[in-house]
Design a protein around this motif. Sequence first.
Motif, PDB file in Angstrom:
ATOM      1  N   PHE A  76      26.668   2.485   5.059  1.00 35.48           N
ATOM      2  CA  PHE A  76      25.786   1.551   5.685  1.00 35.48           C
ATOM      3  C   PHE A  76      24.313   1.810   4.956  1.00 35.48           C
ATOM      4  O   PHE A  76      23.648   0.613   4.348  1.00 35.48           O
ATOM      5  CB  PHE A  76      25.682   1.856   7.252  1.00 35.48           C
ATOM      6  N   LEU A 129      20.364  -1.630  14.618  1.00 30.93           N
ATOM      7  CA  LEU A 129      20.824  -0.243  13.815  1.00 30.93           C
ATOM      8  C   LEU A 129      20.847  -0.471  12.392  1.00 30.93           C
ATOM      9  O   LEU A 129      20.263   0.461  11.942  1.00 30.93           O
ATOM     10  CB  LEU A 129      22.557  -0.487  14.074  1.00 30.93           C
ATOM     11  N   VAL A 130      20.533  -1.667  11.981  1.00 26.11           N
ATOM     12  CA  VAL A 130      19.782  -1.647  10.444  1.00 26.11           C
ATOM     13  C   VAL A 130      18.599  -1.107  10.371  1.00 26.11           C
ATOM     14  O   VAL A 130      18.384  -0.202   9.513  1.00 26.11           O
ATOM     15  CB  VAL A 130      19.905  -3.174  10.146  1.00 26.11           C
ATOM     16  N   LEU A 168      22.750  -1.451   2.874  1.00 25.35           N
ATOM     17  CA  LEU A 168      21.666  -2.464   3.691  1.00 25.35           C
ATOM     18  C   LEU A 168      20.519  -2.084   2.992  1.00 25.35           C
ATOM     19  O   LEU A 168      19.323  -2.652   3.202  1.00 25.35           O
ATOM     20  CB  LEU A 168      21.814  -2.062   5.060  1.00 25.35           C
ATOM     21  N   ILE A 228      22.629  -5.330  16.113  1.00 25.41           N
ATOM     22  CA  ILE A 228      22.947  -4.995  14.496  1.00 25.41           C
ATOM     23  C   ILE A 228      21.421  -4.852  13.990  1.00 25.41           C
ATOM     24  O   ILE A 228      21.089  -4.076  13.061  1.00 25.41           O
ATOM     25  CB  ILE A 228      23.485  -6.460  13.794  1.00 25.41           C
ATOM     26  N   PRO A 288      25.108  -8.816  20.309  1.00 29.49           N
ATOM     27  CA  PRO A 288      25.341  -8.256  18.892  1.00 29.49           C
ATOM     28  C   PRO A 288      24.479  -8.489  17.839  1.00 29.49           C
ATOM     29  O   PRO A 288      23.937  -7.666  17.044  1.00 29.49           O
ATOM     30  CB  PRO A 288      26.755  -8.876  18.535  1.00 29.49           C
ATOM     31  N   ILE A 307      27.112   0.451  19.650  1.00 31.79           N
ATOM     32  CA  ILE A 307      28.187  -0.108  19.140  1.00 31.79           C
ATOM     33  C   ILE A 307      29.066  -0.324  20.740  1.00 31.79           C
ATOM     34  O   ILE A 307      29.612  -1.512  20.847  1.00 31.79           O
ATOM     35  CB  ILE A 307      29.231   0.362  18.274  1.00 31.79           C
TER      36      ILE A 307
END
Length: 200
Positions: free
Chosen positions: A11, A65-66, A15, A62, A58, A155
């Motif tokens: 990730f 978490l990013v 990212l 997201i 979500p 998650i």
Amino acid sequence: MFSFYRFKPWFQRALRWIAGVWMTPNQATLRGVAAAAAGGAFIFFGFRVNPLFFLAQPVWLILRLVCNILDGVLAREKGLADTRGEVLNELSGVVGDGLNYLPIAFFAPGGGARALAFLVIIAAILAEMTAVLGRLATGTRRDEGPLGGKLDRGIWFGVGVTLAGVFPTVLEYAPHYLAVILVFVVLTWLNRLRLILRSL
């Protein structure tokens, strides 16, 4: 329990482009906290206004978490890794979990789900603080599972909240779902504590 933490390096590479050249590690950290707060707000609206608000979880998950992934990448890349940044990062994880999940503890239908949500948050704080103590005691942060860190908790919480948005009747099973998460978070805490004590 399956852990997504093992995919974190992938990730990080995938990212990195999102931050461009302008974002700093602390900016990424604070944006992650803001995303967690927004996620908590939409959970509140889901309980008090309409379960369809759960479907936004979500998106905020997201984003959080990013940002969590990017802050470490940027700190290393820009040579900005320092104790102040580490403290901010650790606090943001605990505060973010609270902002995101406390609405479940206050507004979920049924006392069982509320109590279990509180216990999950407390257990998560213990697990994260034990991870930090690992660095103090042995020089290595303890990120072992079975349920890794913010990524895994986010998650699994996100899956549950989103399902409640699609099928509101699954809320009656929330205590069972939260009980499973609680067991794995507690096991994570105990495993990290065991590894610290064994290494001393």
